[in-house]
Motif scaffolding. Sequence first.
Motif, PDB file in Angstrom:
ATOM      1  N   PRO A  62       0.823  -1.227   0.000  1.00  0.00           N
ATOM      2  CA  PRO A  62       0.000   0.000   0.000  1.00  0.00           C
ATOM      3  C   PRO A  62       0.850   1.267   0.000  1.00  0.00           C
ATOM      4  O   PRO A  62       0.507   2.250  -0.670  1.00  0.00           O
ATOM      5  CB  PRO A  62      -0.822  -0.140   1.284  1.00  0.00           C
ATOM      6  N   GLY A  63       1.970   1.256   0.726  1.00  0.00           N
ATOM      7  CA  GLY A  63       2.862   2.413   0.728  1.00  0.00           C
ATOM      8  C   GLY A  63       3.530   2.626  -0.618  1.00  0.00           C
ATOM      9  O   GLY A  63       3.747   3.770  -1.050  1.00  0.00           O
ATOM     10  N   LEU A  64       3.850   1.527  -1.303  1.00  0.00           N
ATOM     11  CA  LEU A  64       4.421   1.620  -2.645  1.00  0.00           C
ATOM     12  C   LEU A  64       3.432   2.307  -3.589  1.00  0.00           C
ATOM     13  O   LEU A  64       3.809   3.180  -4.382  1.00  0.00           O
ATOM     14  CB  LEU A  64       4.770   0.226  -3.156  1.00  0.00           C
ATOM     15  N   LEU A  65       2.163   1.922  -3.512  1.00  0.00           N
ATOM     16  CA  LEU A  65       1.150   2.546  -4.371  1.00  0.00           C
ATOM     17  C   LEU A  65       1.040   4.041  -4.083  1.00  0.00           C
ATOM     18  O   LEU A  65       0.868   4.851  -5.001  1.00  0.00           O
ATOM     19  CB  LEU A  65      -0.208   1.876  -4.152  1.00  0.00           C
ATOM     20  N   GLU A  66       1.150   4.394  -2.816  1.00  0.00           N
ATOM     21  CA  GLU A  66       1.081   5.814  -2.453  1.00  0.00           C
ATOM     22  C   GLU A  66       2.245   6.590  -3.062  1.00  0.00           C
ATOM     23  O   GLU A  66       2.065   7.696  -3.588  1.00  0.00           O
ATOM     24  CB  GLU A  66       1.085   5.958  -0.931  1.00  0.00           C
ATOM     25  N   ASP A  67       3.437   6.006  -3.009  1.00  0.00           N
ATOM     26  CA  ASP A  67       4.597   6.669  -3.608  1.00  0.00           C
ATOM     27  C   ASP A  67       4.461   6.754  -5.123  1.00  0.00           C
ATOM     28  O   ASP A  67       4.809   7.780  -5.732  1.00  0.00           O
ATOM     29  CB  ASP A  67       5.878   5.917  -3.242  1.00  0.00           C
ATOM     30  N   MET A  68       3.941   5.693  -5.740  1.00  0.00           N
ATOM     31  CA  MET A  68       3.772   5.707  -7.191  1.00  0.00           C
ATOM     32  C   MET A  68       2.774   6.769  -7.627  1.00  0.00           C
ATOM     33  O   MET A  68       2.932   7.389  -8.689  1.00  0.00           O
ATOM     34  CB  MET A  68       3.320   4.326  -7.680  1.00  0.00           C
ATOM     35  N   SER A  69       1.741   6.988  -6.825  1.00  0.00           N
ATOM     36  CA  SER A  69       0.746   7.994  -7.178  1.00  0.00           C
ATOM     37  C   SER A  69       1.358   9.388  -7.233  1.00  0.00           C
ATOM     38  O   SER A  69       0.876  10.261  -7.957  1.00  0.00           O
ATOM     39  CB  SER A  69      -0.416   7.967  -6.188  1.00  0.00           C
ATOM     40  N   LYS A  70       2.441   9.595  -6.480  1.00  0.00           N
ATOM     41  CA  LYS A  70       3.134  10.888  -6.496  1.00  0.00           C
ATOM     42  C   LYS A  70       4.132  10.969  -7.648  1.00  0.00           C
ATOM     43  O   LYS A  70       4.374  12.058  -8.190  1.00  0.00           O
ATOM     44  CB  LYS A  70       3.868  11.099  -5.175  1.00  0.00           C
ATOM     45  N   ASP A  71       4.709   9.833  -8.023  1.00  0.00           N
ATOM     46  CA  ASP A  71       5.758   9.821  -9.041  1.00  0.00           C
ATOM     47  C   ASP A  71       5.206   9.813 -10.467  1.00  0.00           C
ATOM     48  O   ASP A  71       5.826  10.367 -11.376  1.00  0.00           O
ATOM     49  CB  ASP A  71       6.663   8.592  -8.855  1.00  0.00           C
ATOM     50  N   LEU A  72       4.061   9.163 -10.670  1.00  0.00           N
ATOM     51  CA  LEU A  72       3.486   9.036 -12.003  1.00  0.00           C
ATOM     52  C   LEU A  72       2.697  10.281 -12.381  1.00  0.00           C
ATOM     53  O   LEU A  72       2.151  10.959 -11.510  1.00  0.00           O
ATOM     54  CB  LEU A  72       2.546   7.829 -12.064  1.00  0.00           C
ATOM     55  N   PRO A  73       2.598  10.597 -13.674  1.00  0.00           N
ATOM     56  CA  PRO A  73       1.662  11.637 -14.101  1.00  0.00           C
ATOM     57  C   PRO A  73       0.256  11.264 -13.639  1.00  0.00           C
ATOM     58  O   PRO A  73      -0.076  10.083 -13.520  1.00  0.00           O
ATOM     59  CB  PRO A  73       1.766  11.597 -15.630  1.00  0.00           C
ATOM     60  N   GLU A  74      -0.564  12.271 -13.369  1.00  0.00           N
ATOM     61  CA  GLU A  74      -1.865  12.018 -12.761  1.00  0.00           C
ATOM     62  C   GLU A  74      -2.706  11.032 -13.565  1.00  0.00           C
ATOM     63  O   GLU A  74      -3.365  10.162 -13.003  1.00  0.00           O
ATOM     64  CB  GLU A  74      -2.629  13.334 -12.598  1.00  0.00           C
ATOM     65  N   ILE A  75      -2.677  11.140 -14.870  1.00  0.00           N
ATOM     66  CA  ILE A  75      -3.503  10.273 -15.700  1.00  0.00           C
ATOM     67  C   ILE A  75      -3.044   8.820 -15.584  1.00  0.00           C
ATOM     68  O   ILE A  75      -3.839   7.889 -15.601  1.00  0.00           O
ATOM     69  CB  ILE A  75      -3.479  10.743 -17.174  1.00  0.00           C
ATOM     70  N   ARG A  76      -1.719   8.605 -15.427  1.00  0.00           N
ATOM     71  CA  ARG A  76      -1.187   7.248 -15.281  1.00  0.00           C
ATOM     72  C   ARG A  76      -1.475   6.705 -13.881  1.00  0.00           C
ATOM     73  O   ARG A  76      -1.742   5.518 -13.716  1.00  0.00           O
ATOM     74  CB  ARG A  76       0.317   7.246 -15.548  1.00  0.00           C
ATOM     75  N   ALA A  77      -1.400   7.569 -12.881  1.00  0.00           N
ATOM     76  CA  ALA A  77      -1.730   7.140 -11.521  1.00  0.00           C
ATOM     77  C   ALA A  77      -3.179   6.688 -11.442  1.00  0.00           C
ATOM     78  O   ALA A  77      -3.498   5.688 -10.790  1.00  0.00           O
ATOM     79  CB  ALA A  77      -1.463   8.277 -10.538  1.00  0.00           C
ATOM     80  N   HIS A  78      -4.079   7.411 -12.116  1.00  0.00           N
ATOM     81  CA  HIS A  78      -5.474   6.991 -12.169  1.00  0.00           C
ATOM     82  C   HIS A  78      -5.605   5.642 -12.866  1.00  0.00           C
ATOM     83  O   HIS A  78      -6.344   4.766 -12.424  1.00  0.00           O
ATOM     84  CB  HIS A  78      -6.299   8.039 -12.930  1.00  0.00           C
ATOM     85  N   ALA A  79      -4.885   5.466 -13.969  1.00  0.00           N
ATOM     86  CA  ALA A  79      -4.962   4.220 -14.721  1.00  0.00           C
ATOM     87  C   ALA A  79      -4.540   3.033 -13.867  1.00  0.00           C
ATOM     88  O   ALA A  79      -5.186   1.982 -13.869  1.00  0.00           O
ATOM     89  CB  ALA A  79      -4.092   4.308 -15.977  1.00  0.00           C
ATOM     90  N   LEU A  80      -3.442   3.187 -13.126  1.00  0.00           N
ATOM     91  CA  LEU A  80      -2.967   2.119 -12.253  1.00  0.00           C
ATOM     92  C   LEU A  80      -3.984   1.817 -11.168  1.00  0.00           C
ATOM     93  O   LEU A  80      -4.323   0.657 -10.911  1.00  0.00           O
ATOM     94  CB  LEU A  80      -1.628   2.528 -11.628  1.00  0.00           C
ATOM     95  N   LEU A  81      -4.475   2.852 -10.533  1.00  0.00           N
ATOM     96  CA  LEU A  81      -5.435   2.697  -9.445  1.00  0.00           C
ATOM     97  C   LEU A  81      -6.676   1.938  -9.902  1.00  0.00           C
ATOM     98  O   LEU A  81      -7.144   1.007  -9.236  1.00  0.00           O
ATOM     99  CB  LEU A  81      -5.824   4.074  -8.919  1.00  0.00           C
ATOM    100  N   LEU A  82      -7.219   2.309 -11.050  1.00  0.00           N
ATOM    101  CA  LEU A  82      -8.471   1.705 -11.510  1.00  0.00           C
ATOM    102  C   LEU A  82      -8.289   0.256 -11.948  1.00  0.00           C
ATOM    103  O   LEU A  82      -9.234  -0.528 -11.892  1.00  0.00           O
ATOM    104  CB  LEU A  82      -9.055   2.526 -12.658  1.00  0.00           C
TER     105      LEU A  82
END
Length: 379
Positions: A198-218
């Motif tokens: 879960p912490g890795l996902l949180e860090d990735m959400s900050k590192d990725l462009p917003e549109i890519r972070a949304h794509a990963l999350l969904l």
Amino acid sequence: MADVFRGLNLLETLKESIESNKLSDVKDAVEDLLISRINLAVVGVRGDEKDTFINSLRGLGPGDEGAAPSSPPVATEEVAGYPNPKHPDFRLWDLPPVPDTSPFEPEGYMDRVKFLRYNAVFMTFTRTPHPNSVEVFLEARSLQRQTAYFILLASVEDTEKSLEEKRKVSLEILTSKGVTQPKVYLVRPSTLEKLDFPGLLEDMSKDLPEIRAHALLLALPTLTSNLVTQKKEAFKALVWAAASLSGGMSAIPVPLVASMVDSSVAVRILSKAQLSLCLDDESVEKLAKRRGIEPARLKGLRTCVLSVEITKGEVKKRLAAAEKDLATVSSKLVEMAMPRHARSASRSFAAMLQALNGAIDEMAVDAEKIVAAAVGEGK
């Protein structure tokens, strides 16, 4: 494909695009969020831990169709691709381990596996990272690629104490090789909700462009209640984009564009929400199987009709009901979302916003109940 949300606040971007009559940017953003294009790569020695990790990221167990390893297995030095069965535009790539040869040129390995084509790379190991892997990581950083992550995959025999000892040694290796502020994430492949994932996902959400972070999350399976909440908020952002687009179309003359709320867009959004929240029959059955729970137990927790099946009739009924009930929608909400010249289109915007947000709230409640039951009762 334009990343119109990169580094910007979603709502402010939408307002600016509509204000500037750049509806094509908003349309592209809605399509990007619906299609969820993202490529993740997993580097490391092929084995049970890596296979299980790849499967868990796709919501699959070892016996499920399409699970890694593929049949026939690919050669050790080849790249294997694994599409997500529910989200075909989310692809995982199984990359061969970094060679342990000396001397070693990281550029050669990176070129061979097309390292820079992936949105993020997980550099996995089960003991400590090999020095050559660290060289690849440092080369990626020198090329301004911040989305490479060291992941220590736990084996069946590992205890919390042994994992922490491995992490300590791994951090010492990374520091000695010149990695500044190194991080090593502990991940138990079969239960991603535990340890550091879960912490890795949180860090990735900050590192990725917003549109890519949304794509990963969904595209990820619903691992925790917190992840369900994040998915819900992401879908509400998508709803806001679609509703703003509908309202903007109604107010700004655009050739060949309909001015009414398009129920087919609403169906697409809710269909993706059902799959993303893992509420469809197949996802619930696979989750029950992995956790050793009777499928009927989890299926019975779905109380929203849209959690079970998305139909155009149900969606149209909800849109019509919202249209009749617009008096409950705050005019201030419309003012916040729509530019001044577009507020005459507020009925279209408000109807879609109210109907779809209400549906997503109901579906998220069902998803939270299923996650709580699976985590609490699962073996």
